[in-house]
Scaffold this motif. Structure first.
Motif, mmCIF file in Angstrom:
data_model
loop_
_atom_site.group_PDB
_atom_site.id
_atom_site.type_symbol
_atom_site.label_atom_id
_atom_site.label_comp_id
_atom_site.label_asym_id
_atom_site.label_seq_id
_atom_site.Cartn_x
_atom_site.Cartn_y
_atom_site.Cartn_z
ATOM 1 N N MET A 77 33.122 -1.352 -83.821
ATOM 2 C CA MET A 77 34.641 -2.042 -83.476
ATOM 3 C C MET A 77 35.803 -1.219 -83.491
ATOM 4 N N LYS A 86 40.870 -2.762 -88.724
ATOM 5 C CA LYS A 86 39.670 -2.743 -89.085
ATOM 6 C C LYS A 86 39.484 -1.170 -89.727
ATOM 7 N N ARG A 93 27.996 -4.461 -91.531
ATOM 8 C CA ARG A 93 27.981 -5.441 -90.530
ATOM 9 C C ARG A 93 27.559 -4.728 -89.319
ATOM 10 N N ALA A 128 37.937 -8.299 -80.186
ATOM 11 C CA ALA A 128 37.318 -9.255 -81.052
ATOM 12 C C ALA A 128 37.684 -10.724 -81.147
ATOM 13 N N ASP A 129 36.962 -11.569 -80.601
ATOM 14 C CA ASP A 129 37.083 -12.920 -80.919
ATOM 15 C C ASP A 129 36.072 -14.008 -81.284
ATOM 16 N N ALA A 130 35.276 -13.551 -81.876
ATOM 17 C CA ALA A 130 33.818 -13.989 -82.239
ATOM 18 C C ALA A 130 32.896 -13.993 -81.103
ATOM 19 N N THR A 132 31.010 -11.207 -80.556
ATOM 20 C CA THR A 132 30.898 -9.579 -80.001
ATOM 21 C C THR A 132 29.761 -8.988 -79.736
ATOM 22 N N ARG A 133 28.735 -9.449 -80.693
ATOM 23 C CA ARG A 133 27.492 -8.904 -80.535
ATOM 24 C C ARG A 133 26.794 -9.419 -79.467
ATOM 25 N N LYS A 173 36.809 -17.684 -81.945
ATOM 26 C CA LYS A 173 37.224 -17.244 -83.454
ATOM 27 C C LYS A 173 37.598 -18.266 -84.265
ATOM 28 N N ASP A 182 26.573 -20.877 -87.016
ATOM 29 C CA ASP A 182 26.731 -20.069 -85.726
ATOM 30 C C ASP A 182 25.239 -19.441 -85.458
HETATM 31 P P1 ADP Z 1 30.492 -11.807 -83.670
HETATM 32 O O1 ADP Z 1 31.566 -10.970 -83.375
HETATM 33 O O2 ADP Z 1 29.094 -11.250 -83.029
HETATM 34 O O3 ADP Z 1 30.450 -13.272 -83.521
HETATM 35 P P2 ADP Z 1 30.603 -11.976 -86.583
HETATM 36 O O4 ADP Z 1 30.128 -13.452 -86.624
HETATM 37 O O5 ADP Z 1 30.305 -11.190 -87.655
HETATM 38 O O6 ADP Z 1 29.892 -11.277 -85.478
HETATM 39 O O7 ADP Z 1 32.188 -11.911 -86.642
HETATM 40 C C1 ADP Z 1 32.805 -12.843 -86.042
HETATM 41 C C2 ADP Z 1 34.033 -12.286 -85.741
HETATM 42 O O8 ADP Z 1 35.096 -12.105 -86.844
HETATM 43 C C3 ADP Z 1 34.397 -11.132 -84.841
HETATM 44 O O9 ADP Z 1 34.242 -11.405 -83.475
HETATM 45 C C4 ADP Z 1 35.764 -10.855 -85.005
HETATM 46 O O10 ADP Z 1 36.602 -11.591 -84.502
HETATM 47 C C5 ADP Z 1 35.841 -11.194 -86.624
HETATM 48 N N1 ADP Z 1 35.410 -10.016 -87.470
HETATM 49 C C6 ADP Z 1 34.382 -9.392 -87.650
HETATM 50 N N2 ADP Z 1 34.213 -8.484 -88.727
HETATM 51 C C7 ADP Z 1 35.840 -7.956 -88.699
HETATM 52 C C8 ADP Z 1 36.545 -7.214 -89.557
HETATM 53 N N3 ADP Z 1 36.073 -6.430 -90.420
HETATM 54 N N4 ADP Z 1 37.854 -7.459 -89.644
HETATM 55 C C9 ADP Z 1 38.444 -8.450 -89.156
HETATM 56 N N5 ADP Z 1 37.929 -9.326 -88.138
HETATM 57 C C10 ADP Z 1 36.320 -9.200 -88.304
#
Ligand code: ADP
Length: 244
Positions: A77, A86, A93, A128-130, A132-133, A173, A182
């Motif tokens: 990220m 970040k 993670r 990133a907006d939830a 991302t994986r 997000k 989730d």
């Molecule tokens: P995913 O992105 O696959 O949904 P997560 O559920 O771990 O993975 O994270 C959800 C969202 O939280 C991310 O898409 C991002 O927007 C936010 N996020 C994750 N890690 C961080 C971080 N270190 N700092 C700020 N926001 C974060």
């Protein structure tokens, strides 16, 4: 107003989607000149780029497997991808996401064709907006195809979640932050699950519904991935076939 209803208005979500609707998806193939395969994807406000290199010689060599290629996946990220900067570099993670994403894709790559080599996949999250994986896996899958890596099929990925007691597809997000669960998945076009994670709590019935919804989402994403690849390669093939 009842606090529980704040994530829905007239049956629609904060961004106007129905509970069973994906965010808009945009996919571009072959965006990086120096990678063997690449893909840029937008899923809602997520912006992710994937680059694939290989099959190529493994370094360090002690990692070589004599009967097959190894697959490496690095999810990263960018420090500017989230609201609060970040800290750059890998963390717990990103190791977890890299591991599960690698496993989600490695099962369809025909690694026995390339002993002693490596397929490297790099995924960079620009925004990133939830989800991302899942966006990274979708982009990586298309980038692998773009690199000409033999695979049993494309992998498609999305999540379902629970928000205000409702099962919803592809949480953004705000829903992910305040939601109750989730469930990101990845699957083959034939419905074989190659990634299944769950964060939060769901009853058995809710889990079943979330899984079914995420599967439908993956099928829709697969259609976009397939169409983008067909469009790209039919347009590249066209001039040659005209000259022939
Ligand atoms: P995913 O992105 O696959 O949904 P997560 O559920 O771990 O993975 O994270 C959800 C969202 O939280 C991310 O898409 C991002 O927007 C936010 N996020 C994750 N890690 C961080 C971080 N270190 N700092 C700020 N926001 C974060």
């Amino acid at each position: 107003m009842d606090e529980k209803l704040s994530f829905f208005k007239d049956g629609l979500r904060l961004d106007g989607r129905r509970p069973d609707e994906l965010r808009p998806i945009k996919i571009e193939v072959g965006v990086l000149e120096r990678a063997d395969g690449s893909c840029y994807i937008e899923m809602g406000d997520n912006k992710v780029i994937a680059a694939v290199y290989g099959p190529r010689e493994v370094h360090p060599r002690h990692l070589q497997e004599v009967t097959r290629a190894i697959v490496r996946y690095r999810y990263n990220m960018a420090s500017f991808s989230v609201e609060e900067r970040k800290r750059p570099g890998p963390d717990r993670r990103s190791y977890e996401v890299s591991k599960v994403s690698r496993e989600a894709l490695a099962s369809v790559i025909l690694t026995s064709y390339f002993p002693r080599s490596v397929v490297d996949i790099f995924v960079e999250v620009l925004q990133a907006d939830a989800g991302t994986r899942t966006a990274g896996i979708n982009a990586a899958s298309v980038a692998l195809a773009d690199a000409g890596i033999p695979m049993k099929g494309l992998i498609s990925s999305c999540a379902a979640g629970k928000v205000d007691g409702e099962i919803v597809l592809d949480p953004m997000k705000a829903e992910d932050n305040f939601g109750e669960a989730d469930v990101p998945i990845a699957m083959t076009p034939g419905g074989e699950i190659t990634l299944l994670q769950m964060d939060g709590r769901l009853s058995r019935d809710e889990f079943r519904r979330a899984l079914e919804l995420a599967k439908v989402g993956c099928q829709q994403i697969y259609e976009v991935q397939r169409r983008v690849l067909v469009d790209r390669y039919s347009s590249i093939a066209a001039p040659e076939s005209c000259e022939a």
